[in-house]
Scaffold this motif. Sequence first.
Motif, PDB file in Angstrom:
ATOM      1  N   CYS A  92     -34.817 -25.097 -10.484  1.00 29.06           N
ATOM      2  CA  CYS A  92     -34.616 -23.742 -10.082  1.00 29.06           C
ATOM      3  C   CYS A  92     -35.993 -22.995  -9.391  1.00 29.06           C
ATOM      4  N   ASP A  94     -37.183 -20.411 -10.274  1.00 28.57           N
ATOM      5  CA  ASP A  94     -37.470 -19.283 -11.299  1.00 28.57           C
ATOM      6  C   ASP A  94     -39.021 -19.625 -11.615  1.00 28.57           C
ATOM      7  N   GLY A 117     -30.983 -22.030  -8.633  1.00 27.04           N
ATOM      8  CA  GLY A 117     -29.542 -22.584  -9.005  1.00 27.04           C
ATOM      9  C   GLY A 117     -29.837 -23.942  -8.996  1.00 27.04           C
ATOM     10  N   HIS A 145     -31.977 -24.223 -16.203  1.00 29.96           N
ATOM     11  CA  HIS A 145     -32.778 -23.347 -17.131  1.00 29.96           C
ATOM     12  C   HIS A 145     -32.009 -22.277 -17.855  1.00 29.96           C
ATOM     13  N   CYS A 148     -31.026 -18.358 -16.233  1.00 29.01           N
ATOM     14  CA  CYS A 148     -30.901 -18.124 -14.834  1.00 29.01           C
ATOM     15  C   CYS A 148     -30.392 -17.162 -13.953  1.00 29.01           C
ATOM     16  N   GLY A 149     -31.152 -16.552 -13.214  1.00 26.25           N
ATOM     17  CA  GLY A 149     -30.420 -15.416 -12.536  1.00 26.25           C
ATOM     18  C   GLY A 149     -29.575 -15.846 -11.396  1.00 26.25           C
TER      19      GLY A 149
END
Length: 242
Positions: A92, A94, A117, A145, A148-149
Motif C-alpha cells: 500500500c 500508506d 490498497g 496492512h 488501511c484507509g
Amino acid sequence: MNKGSFLSRRKFIGGLGAATGAAALGGAGAVEALAAPTGGKAPHPQTPAEALRILQAGNTRYRRGKLSLRDYSPVGERRASEQKPFAAIITCADSRISPELVFDVERGNIFVSRIAGNSIDTGTLGSTEYGVAVLGVKVVMVLGHSDCGAIKSAIAAVTEGKTYPSSKYGAIGEVLDPLLPTVKSLPADERTLARCVPANAIAQAQDLARRGPIIAPAVQSGSIQVVAGVYNIANGAVSIVR
Ligand SMILES: [Zn+2]
C-alpha cells in the motif's frame, strides 16, 4: 531498463526456471537462525522458500529493534549501474510502511511497487513482471496492512453505498474499485477491517499468481512463489496469510 540486458537475463531465467523447484518452507527454527546478524554477507537465495525466510528473518530483527541495515546488496559498489533484488513487494501507499525497514534489507534487495490498497493494476503488475522476468526475484509478496484507509473506504463503498465520483474524487474511486469484489464476497457481518485486510491481500496474490505470460508460468515451474502478507503497524510483525 535497457533492452539488451532484458533479453539476455530473461533467456537465463527461462532456463533456470525448471531447475528451481519450490522447496517446503522451513520451520520457525530456520527463521530464528537467520535472525542472527549475517556478518554483512549478501544473501543469495536460490529458492523461493529461502528468499521468504530471509524476509521473515529481517522482519524478526525489525520487531526486536535489532535492525542490521548493512549493505546486503549482491552487487556491492556496482549497485549504481545494476540491481539484483531477490524479492518483489506489492504494498500500500500508506506512509507508515517502509518495506526496507520492515524486512531489514538494504537498497538493491527488494523490488517494490505501491498503490493504495495493494491491488494488482497495470503499474504493479507490469513492475512485478519486470522484477520476475528480468531481475530474477524468487518471491513476490502482496503486503496489506492494519488500519488501511483504502480498505476502510472500500468497506464504506460496499456497506454504506458511499461513492467516489471522479468529478470530486479524481481517480480515487478507480483505485478502490479492485478492492470491492473481495469486500462484497464476504458475508455482511464479516466486512470488518480485520477481516477484509487479509482477504484482500490473499485475493490480490491469487489474482497475480494467475496472470500470464510471466507470473503464472513462473509460479507453475516453481521458480517463484507468490505469497500474501499483512503488516501489523502496531507491533511491526508481518504475518504470511497465504
Ligand atoms: Zn493502506
